[in-house]
Scaffold this active site. Structure first.
Site, PDB file in Angstrom:
ATOM      1  N   LYS A 167       3.863  -2.540  58.111  1.00  0.00           N
ATOM      2  CA  LYS A 167       2.565  -2.591  57.476  1.00  0.00           C
ATOM      3  C   LYS A 167       1.500  -2.988  58.497  1.00  0.00           C
ATOM      4  O   LYS A 167       1.876  -3.543  59.525  1.00  0.00           O
ATOM      5  CB  LYS A 167       2.595  -3.597  56.336  1.00  0.00           C
ATOM      6  CG  LYS A 167       2.802  -5.023  56.825  1.00  0.00           C
ATOM      7  CD  LYS A 167       2.709  -5.931  55.658  1.00  0.00           C
ATOM      8  CE  LYS A 167       2.346  -7.298  56.048  1.00  0.00           C
ATOM      9  NZ  LYS A 167       1.347  -7.594  57.011  1.00  0.00           N
ATOM     10  N   HIS A 197       8.804  -7.311  55.223  1.00  0.00           N
ATOM     11  CA  HIS A 197       9.897  -8.201  55.621  1.00  0.00           C
ATOM     12  C   HIS A 197      10.253  -9.217  54.544  1.00  0.00           C
ATOM     13  O   HIS A 197      11.325  -9.798  54.571  1.00  0.00           O
ATOM     14  CB  HIS A 197       9.613  -8.865  56.971  1.00  0.00           C
ATOM     15  CG  HIS A 197       8.657 -10.011  56.915  1.00  0.00           C
ATOM     16  ND1 HIS A 197       7.313  -9.844  56.816  1.00  0.00           N
ATOM     17  CD2 HIS A 197       8.867 -11.347  56.939  1.00  0.00           C
ATOM     18  CE1 HIS A 197       6.727 -11.025  56.800  1.00  0.00           C
ATOM     19  NE2 HIS A 197       7.641 -11.960  56.872  1.00  0.00           N
ATOM     20  N   ASP A 254      -3.398  -8.106  54.011  1.00  0.00           N
ATOM     21  CA  ASP A 254      -2.291  -8.530  54.878  1.00  0.00           C
ATOM     22  C   ASP A 254      -1.090  -9.008  54.057  1.00  0.00           C
ATOM     23  O   ASP A 254       0.052  -8.779  54.448  1.00  0.00           O
ATOM     24  CB  ASP A 254      -2.804  -9.671  55.780  1.00  0.00           C
ATOM     25  CG  ASP A 254      -1.777 -10.119  56.806  1.00  0.00           C
ATOM     26  OD1 ASP A 254      -1.066  -9.260  57.342  1.00  0.00           O
ATOM     27  OD2 ASP A 254      -1.685 -11.338  57.068  1.00  0.00           O
ATOM     28  N   HIS A 259       3.543  -8.316  50.288  1.00  0.00           N
ATOM     29  CA  HIS A 259       4.510  -9.379  49.994  1.00  0.00           C
ATOM     30  C   HIS A 259       4.366  -9.929  48.569  1.00  0.00           C
ATOM     31  O   HIS A 259       5.337 -10.063  47.837  1.00  0.00           O
ATOM     32  CB  HIS A 259       4.369 -10.547  50.977  1.00  0.00           C
ATOM     33  CG  HIS A 259       4.429 -10.143  52.413  1.00  0.00           C
ATOM     34  ND1 HIS A 259       5.177  -9.092  52.862  1.00  0.00           N
ATOM     35  CD2 HIS A 259       3.838 -10.665  53.525  1.00  0.00           C
ATOM     36  CE1 HIS A 259       5.027  -8.973  54.183  1.00  0.00           C
ATOM     37  NE2 HIS A 259       4.220  -9.917  54.603  1.00  0.00           N
ATOM     38  N   LYS A 357      -4.369 -18.890  54.994  1.00  0.00           N
ATOM     39  CA  LYS A 357      -3.985 -19.447  56.300  1.00  0.00           C
ATOM     40  C   LYS A 357      -4.662 -20.798  56.479  1.00  0.00           C
ATOM     41  O   LYS A 357      -5.664 -21.092  55.834  1.00  0.00           O
ATOM     42  CB  LYS A 357      -4.404 -18.495  57.417  1.00  0.00           C
ATOM     43  CG  LYS A 357      -3.664 -17.153  57.337  1.00  0.00           C
ATOM     44  CD  LYS A 357      -3.483 -16.534  58.696  1.00  0.00           C
ATOM     45  CE  LYS A 357      -2.810 -15.181  58.609  1.00  0.00           C
ATOM     46  NZ  LYS A 357      -1.349 -15.247  58.590  1.00  0.00           N
TER      47      LYS A 357
HETATM   48  C1  BG6 Z   1       3.071 -11.078  57.854  1.00  0.00           C
HETATM   49  C2  BG6 Z   1       1.579 -11.252  57.921  1.00  0.00           C
HETATM   50  O1  BG6 Z   1       3.397  -9.926  57.138  1.00  0.00           O
HETATM   51  O2  BG6 Z   1       3.660 -12.203  57.239  1.00  0.00           O
HETATM   52  C3  BG6 Z   1       1.234 -12.531  58.646  1.00  0.00           C
HETATM   53  O3  BG6 Z   1       1.013 -10.152  58.597  1.00  0.00           O
HETATM   54  C4  BG6 Z   1       1.964 -13.701  58.061  1.00  0.00           C
HETATM   55  O4  BG6 Z   1      -0.173 -12.762  58.619  1.00  0.00           O
HETATM   56  C5  BG6 Z   1       3.449 -13.400  57.951  1.00  0.00           C
HETATM   57  O5  BG6 Z   1       1.747 -14.825  58.899  1.00  0.00           O
HETATM   58  C6  BG6 Z   1       4.182 -14.509  57.248  1.00  0.00           C
HETATM   59  O6  BG6 Z   1       5.556 -14.256  57.246  1.00  0.00           O
HETATM   60  P1  BG6 Z   1       6.574 -15.402  56.886  1.00  0.00           P
HETATM   61  O7  BG6 Z   1       7.888 -14.723  56.861  1.00  0.00           O
HETATM   62  O8  BG6 Z   1       6.455 -16.442  57.953  1.00  0.00           O
HETATM   63  O9  BG6 Z   1       6.151 -15.951  55.554  1.00  0.00           O
END
Ligand code: BG6
Length: 506
Positions: A167, A197, A254, A259, A357
């Site tokens: 993405k 992911h 994002d 997610h 964030k």
């Molecule tokens: C990513 C985003 O997909 O996921 C990031 O682009 C974010 O901005 C990240 O920090 C967070 O992933 P995780 O697995 O640490 O929650």
């Protein structure tokens, strides 16, 4: 000869990838170094990659194979989950190659075709090659066109070609459709693996396991018993070195588009017939297509931008002061919204989503908050400390599940009741630590197992939900500022307060 004792549907058998290679575009990016390269090593270390597995880096740098191998080595040393083993590294490094070239240089792709052909001959990769595009989406078209022109994308008899894309899959519905069309012109639908992911995380897959393996949750998983659902993904980090990616994208594109909507879909979907890709995807798509936005987007969405502050005892800059960020940027680093799932199971149950964030700490959770008991036979004072029951999937970092319910306070003569929790902790129950999401997903790509990868329709449905919110925000000027290290802009509390509810404190 097949082993009569082996049931081919038994997924508990070790899943080991067959002969293959992976070609990585974007080898110098953060994602490649922090996630992709370490995950490949971890898979090799756990014995899930075939002996001749090969990794080909493609980039402009003037590197020899050894230079690229050194980059992979350093990334593995720094970020791999499993201990470093000289034996694993030796075997892996023998299959590392580098092709130098510009992404737009046709000759470089001919060189790439030659390299993978050589790997087929020397390392037995069998013509099976996955192309991992860990590059900004603006560069997808040029790479895809060249892969097509050189025939690298074409399946061969008894050999596969796959593409992995990260993405953002577009930045709105229209661009996502264009991207899906473009990818579809180059690779077979079944050869396209879109990485979200979050779907590779054990705790995320566990949402389906807990819902559909147990008798006690599903009967109350509906609007008769559920008051609201809260999905929070809070991060303590800022944008780090990702200014060029993040500015203009923002928290909703994002994280919410992918997610959080995936978490929502897994929480709200109906039971799939099996866990095969087509069935799981179809159930998720039904939920996503039932999502309705509130009419009053001003009242039911919130966005913010982190201001300077303190985090973990360190003074941190605000978003607008970060290197590479336009000092007048209106990009949000916090986003929250209410959505509704307009179907029989969920009618009237708000789903609150938020992400940001530079918040107080890193935590991702899905909290299913239940209605109050229809009648409480206690004196009012005795239940002052009693909240709503809740079941919380703790996605990270403290992985597990919490159930919150009321219980009698010992040694009180009145029936005083207070909230208590019952916890399941992954770390205490399972001896083995969970694999990283990227380990699971990369192995699935190499095996060709698609259920954990969203297909084009899911991506487009996500944009369909988000586009009106993004358009609305685009007309609103600057987002609210919030102090780094806090919990985000105050406007998020107005969303739940309007409904007479409150956000859980993560
Ligand atoms: C990513 C985003 O997909 O996921 C990031 O682009 C974010 O901005 C990240 O920090 C967070 O992933 P995780 O697995 O640490 O929650």
């Amino acid at each position: 000869m097949t082993n009569p004792l082996r049931n081919p549907k038994d997924q508990r058998l070790p899943r080991i990838a067959g002969p293959c290679s992976m070609v990585l575009f974007g080898v110098t990016g953060d994602l490649s170094r922090k996630k992709v390269m370490p995950a490949i090593y971890d898979l090799a270390n756990r014995g899930f990659l075939p002996p001749g597995f090969s990794l080909v880096g493609f980039a402009r740098r003037d590197w020899a194979d050894e230079d690229f191998a050194q980059v992979v080595h350093d990334a593995v040393r720094e970020h791999a989950r499993t201990p470093f083993s000289e034996d694993t590294w030796k075997q892996l490094s023998e299959g590392i190659r580098f092709v130098q070239g510009d992404l737009g240089d046709a000759d470089a792709y001919l060189e790439l075709a030659k390299t993978v052909g050589e790997l087929d001959a020397s390392r037995g990769t069998g013509g099976n090659h996955a192309f991992y595009l860990s590059i900004p989406p603006g560069l997808f078209p040029v790479v895809l066109e060249h892969l097509k022109a050189t025939g690298l994308a074409d399946d061969k008899p008894d050999a596969w070609r796959r593409v992995v894309i990260e993405k953002p899959f577009g930045h709105d519905l229209e661009s996502a459709q264009a991207l899906n069309q473009l990818v579809g012109e180059v690779f077979e639908t079944g050869s396209v693996f879109r990485i979200d992911h979050y779907l590779g995380k054990e705790t995320v897959q566990n949402i389906m396991a807990v819902r559909f393996a147990n008798a006690m949750f599903e009967p109350i998983w509906n609007s008769n018993y559920v008051d609201n659902v809260q999905i929070t993904m809070a991060e303590d980090i800022g944008i780090g070195g990702r200014a060029s990616y993040y500015d203009g994208i923002g928290a909703a594109r994002d994280v919410i588009q992918n997610h959080l909507l995936q978490l929502l879909a897994l929480t709200a979907m109906e039971e799939p017939g099996t866990f095969e890709a087509a069935q799981v995807r179809a159930e998720k798509e039904k939920v996503l297509s039932s999502i309705q936005l509130p009419k009053d987007l001003g009242a039911y969405t919130a966005r913010g931008q982190y201001a300077p502050g303190w985090q973990g005892g360190i003074q941190v800059p605000g978003y607008l002061q970060e290197e590479g960020i336009n000092p007048e940027s209106a990009t949000e680093t916090f986003a929250a919204m209410r959505v509704d799932v307009d179907n029989r199971r969920w009618a009237g149950v708000p789903f609150y989503l938020r992400t940001g964030k530079r918040l107080g700490r890193r935590v991702t959770e899905v909290a299913v908050v239940f209605k109050r008991a229809p009648h409480l036979p206690f004196v009012a004072d005795a239940v002052q400390e009693l909240g709503n029951n809740a079941l919380v999937f703790r996605i990270q970092p403290d992985e597990g599940i919490t159930v919150r319910f009321g219980s009698k306070v010992p040694d009180t003569s009145s029936m005083e009741v207070r909230d208590v929790t019952m916890d399941f902790e992954y770390g205490e129950t399972f001896v083995e630590s969970s694999p990283e999401a990227y380990e699971r997903l990369i192995l699935d790509v190499l095996i060709g197992d698609p259920p954990l990868f969203p297909r084009s329709a899911e991506v487009e449905l996500g944009w369909n939900i988000l586009d009106p919110v993004l358009d609305f925000w685009a007309e609103q000027g600057q987002p609210d500022q919030y102090v780094s290290g806090g919990w985000g802009p105050h406007s998020q509390y107005d969303i739940t307060a309007r409904d007479g509810r409150t956000w859980r404190r993560p």
